[in-house]
Design a protein around this motif. Structure first.
Motif, PDB file in Angstrom:
ATOM      1  N   LEU A   5      11.096 -19.377  35.383  1.00 41.74           N
ATOM      2  CA  LEU A   5      11.501 -19.395  33.973  1.00 41.74           C
ATOM      3  C   LEU A   5      12.256 -18.131  33.592  1.00 41.74           C
ATOM      4  O   LEU A   5      13.243 -18.181  32.849  1.00 41.74           O
ATOM      5  CB  LEU A   5      10.285 -19.581  33.069  1.00 41.74           C
ATOM      6  CG  LEU A   5       9.701 -20.978  33.008  1.00 41.74           C
ATOM      7  CD1 LEU A   5       8.384 -20.971  32.242  1.00 41.74           C
ATOM      8  CD2 LEU A   5      10.675 -21.949  32.378  1.00 41.74           C
ATOM      9  N   ASN A   6      11.818 -16.982  34.102  1.00 49.86           N
ATOM     10  CA  ASN A   6      12.499 -15.729  33.799  1.00 49.86           C
ATOM     11  C   ASN A   6      13.914 -15.701  34.377  1.00 49.86           C
ATOM     12  O   ASN A   6      14.839 -15.199  33.741  1.00 49.86           O
ATOM     13  CB  ASN A   6      11.695 -14.537  34.309  1.00 49.86           C
ATOM     14  CG  ASN A   6      10.613 -14.120  33.343  1.00 49.86           C
ATOM     15  OD1 ASN A   6      10.802 -14.147  32.139  1.00 49.86           O
ATOM     16  ND2 ASN A   6       9.466 -13.742  33.868  1.00 49.86           N
ATOM     17  N   ARG A  54       4.814 -11.770  29.435  1.00 50.68           N
ATOM     18  CA  ARG A  54       4.557 -10.669  28.509  1.00 50.68           C
ATOM     19  C   ARG A  54       4.388 -11.236  27.108  1.00 50.68           C
ATOM     20  O   ARG A  54       4.832 -12.337  26.815  1.00 50.68           O
ATOM     21  CB  ARG A  54       5.708  -9.659  28.526  1.00 50.68           C
ATOM     22  CG  ARG A  54       5.850  -9.002  29.874  1.00 50.68           C
ATOM     23  CD  ARG A  54       6.704  -7.789  29.852  1.00 50.68           C
ATOM     24  NE  ARG A  54       8.116  -8.131  29.756  1.00 50.68           N
ATOM     25  CZ  ARG A  54       9.066  -7.235  29.573  1.00 50.68           C
ATOM     26  NH1 ARG A  54       8.761  -5.972  29.452  1.00 50.68           N
ATOM     27  NH2 ARG A  54      10.321  -7.602  29.500  1.00 50.68           N
ATOM     28  N   THR A  55       3.748 -10.467  26.256  1.00 53.30           N
ATOM     29  CA  THR A  55       3.520 -10.888  24.883  1.00 53.30           C
ATOM     30  C   THR A  55       3.600  -9.684  23.955  1.00 53.30           C
ATOM     31  O   THR A  55       3.595  -8.540  24.412  1.00 53.30           O
ATOM     32  CB  THR A  55       2.170 -11.612  24.733  1.00 53.30           C
ATOM     33  OG1 THR A  55       2.084 -12.177  23.439  1.00 53.30           O
ATOM     34  CG2 THR A  55       0.999 -10.678  24.972  1.00 53.30           C
ATOM     35  N   GLY A  89      17.900 -20.603  20.519  1.00 56.15           N
ATOM     36  CA  GLY A  89      16.757 -21.495  20.693  1.00 56.15           C
ATOM     37  C   GLY A  89      17.106 -22.944  20.434  1.00 56.15           C
ATOM     38  O   GLY A  89      16.699 -23.841  21.178  1.00 56.15           O
ATOM     39  N   VAL A  90      17.871 -23.195  19.384  1.00 51.80           N
ATOM     40  CA  VAL A  90      18.282 -24.577  19.079  1.00 51.80           C
ATOM     41  C   VAL A  90      19.166 -25.119  20.197  1.00 51.80           C
ATOM     42  O   VAL A  90      18.988 -26.261  20.648  1.00 51.80           O
ATOM     43  CB  VAL A  90      18.994 -24.635  17.708  1.00 51.80           C
ATOM     44  CG1 VAL A  90      19.690 -25.973  17.508  1.00 51.80           C
ATOM     45  CG2 VAL A  90      18.010 -24.367  16.592  1.00 51.80           C
ATOM     46  N   VAL A 103      11.642 -22.476  22.973  1.00 51.03           N
ATOM     47  CA  VAL A 103      10.380 -22.089  22.339  1.00 51.03           C
ATOM     48  C   VAL A 103      10.148 -20.581  22.495  1.00 51.03           C
ATOM     49  O   VAL A 103       9.707 -19.917  21.558  1.00 51.03           O
ATOM     50  CB  VAL A 103       9.207 -22.913  22.924  1.00 51.03           C
ATOM     51  CG1 VAL A 103       7.873 -22.378  22.467  1.00 51.03           C
ATOM     52  CG2 VAL A 103       9.364 -24.378  22.549  1.00 51.03           C
ATOM     53  N   ALA A 104      10.466 -20.042  23.660  1.00 48.13           N
ATOM     54  CA  ALA A 104      10.331 -18.595  23.869  1.00 48.13           C
ATOM     55  C   ALA A 104      11.260 -17.829  22.927  1.00 48.13           C
ATOM     56  O   ALA A 104      10.891 -16.772  22.406  1.00 48.13           O
ATOM     57  CB  ALA A 104      10.630 -18.240  25.313  1.00 48.13           C
ATOM     58  N   ASN A 105      12.448 -18.362  22.706  1.00 51.41           N
ATOM     59  CA  ASN A 105      13.363 -17.733  21.748  1.00 51.41           C
ATOM     60  C   ASN A 105      12.770 -17.717  20.356  1.00 51.41           C
ATOM     61  O   ASN A 105      12.854 -16.719  19.648  1.00 51.41           O
ATOM     62  CB  ASN A 105      14.697 -18.485  21.727  1.00 51.41           C
ATOM     63  CG  ASN A 105      15.812 -17.681  22.318  1.00 51.41           C
ATOM     64  OD1 ASN A 105      15.913 -16.497  22.072  1.00 51.41           O
ATOM     65  ND2 ASN A 105      16.641 -18.331  23.096  1.00 51.41           N
ATOM     66  N   PHE A 106      12.167 -18.833  19.944  1.00 52.07           N
ATOM     67  CA  PHE A 106      11.561 -18.896  18.615  1.00 52.07           C
ATOM     68  C   PHE A 106      10.373 -17.940  18.503  1.00 52.07           C
ATOM     69  O   PHE A 106      10.127 -17.379  17.439  1.00 52.07           O
ATOM     70  CB  PHE A 106      11.127 -20.325  18.284  1.00 52.07           C
ATOM     71  CG  PHE A 106      12.276 -21.297  18.226  1.00 52.07           C
ATOM     72  CD1 PHE A 106      13.477 -20.943  17.644  1.00 52.07           C
ATOM     73  CD2 PHE A 106      12.150 -22.564  18.756  1.00 52.07           C
ATOM     74  CE1 PHE A 106      14.541 -21.830  17.588  1.00 52.07           C
ATOM     75  CE2 PHE A 106      13.202 -23.464  18.704  1.00 52.07           C
ATOM     76  CZ  PHE A 106      14.405 -23.097  18.120  1.00 52.07           C
TER      77      PHE A 106
END
Length: 133
Positions: A5-6, A54-55, A89-90, A103-106
């Motif tokens: 994903l990264n 990461r978060t 994101g869209v 979703v990660a962008n949002f």
């Protein structure tokens, strides 16, 4: 899975989003008084390059000045960076493969709007508190 994903993230939007944060950071560092904003922007640029695994957590010791700084940040750069995350994101959510990336962008929108008083950590470092029922 995080690595895959990264890598996809980096190729599709990570470089461009990180570049936006780096530009904002350089501008903030040139203006000397806004160097703390520049440092926060560089931290988020690194997060925007490699976000999976990461978060973002709140720093409980962040005080009044980080709140004032966040208000200034929203006006100067936060809105534009958040709009970049929304548009990207869209666009990513149009395809099935891009949905997790969208979703990660949002999820990055709150830290792009209010970066001061936040800390980016690895998910492994986050400890969950036992619930008190």
């Amino acid at each position: 899975m995080r690595f895959l994903l990264n890598v996809i993230w980096l190729l599709l939007c990570g470089i461009w989003m990180a570049l936006g944060y780096v530009v904002a950071g350089v501008i903030c560092c040139i203006l000397i008084i806004t160097i703390p904003f520049g440092i926060a922007s560089f931290r988020i640029a690194a997060y925007a390059l490699w976000p999976f695994g990461r978060t973002v957590i709140r720093q409980p010791t962040a005080g009044f000045w980080s709140a004032i700084g966040n208000v200034i940040w929203v006006v100067v750069a936060g809105i534009w960076l958040a709009l970049g995350h929304i548009v990207t994101g869209v666009l990513l959510c149009i395809t099935i493969i891009g949905i997790p990336l969208g979703v990660a962008n949002f999820k990055m929108i709150p830290v792009s709007l209010l970066p001061l008083g936040r800390q980016i950590v690895r998910i492994d470092e986050v400890t969950t508190r036992p619930s008190t029922a």
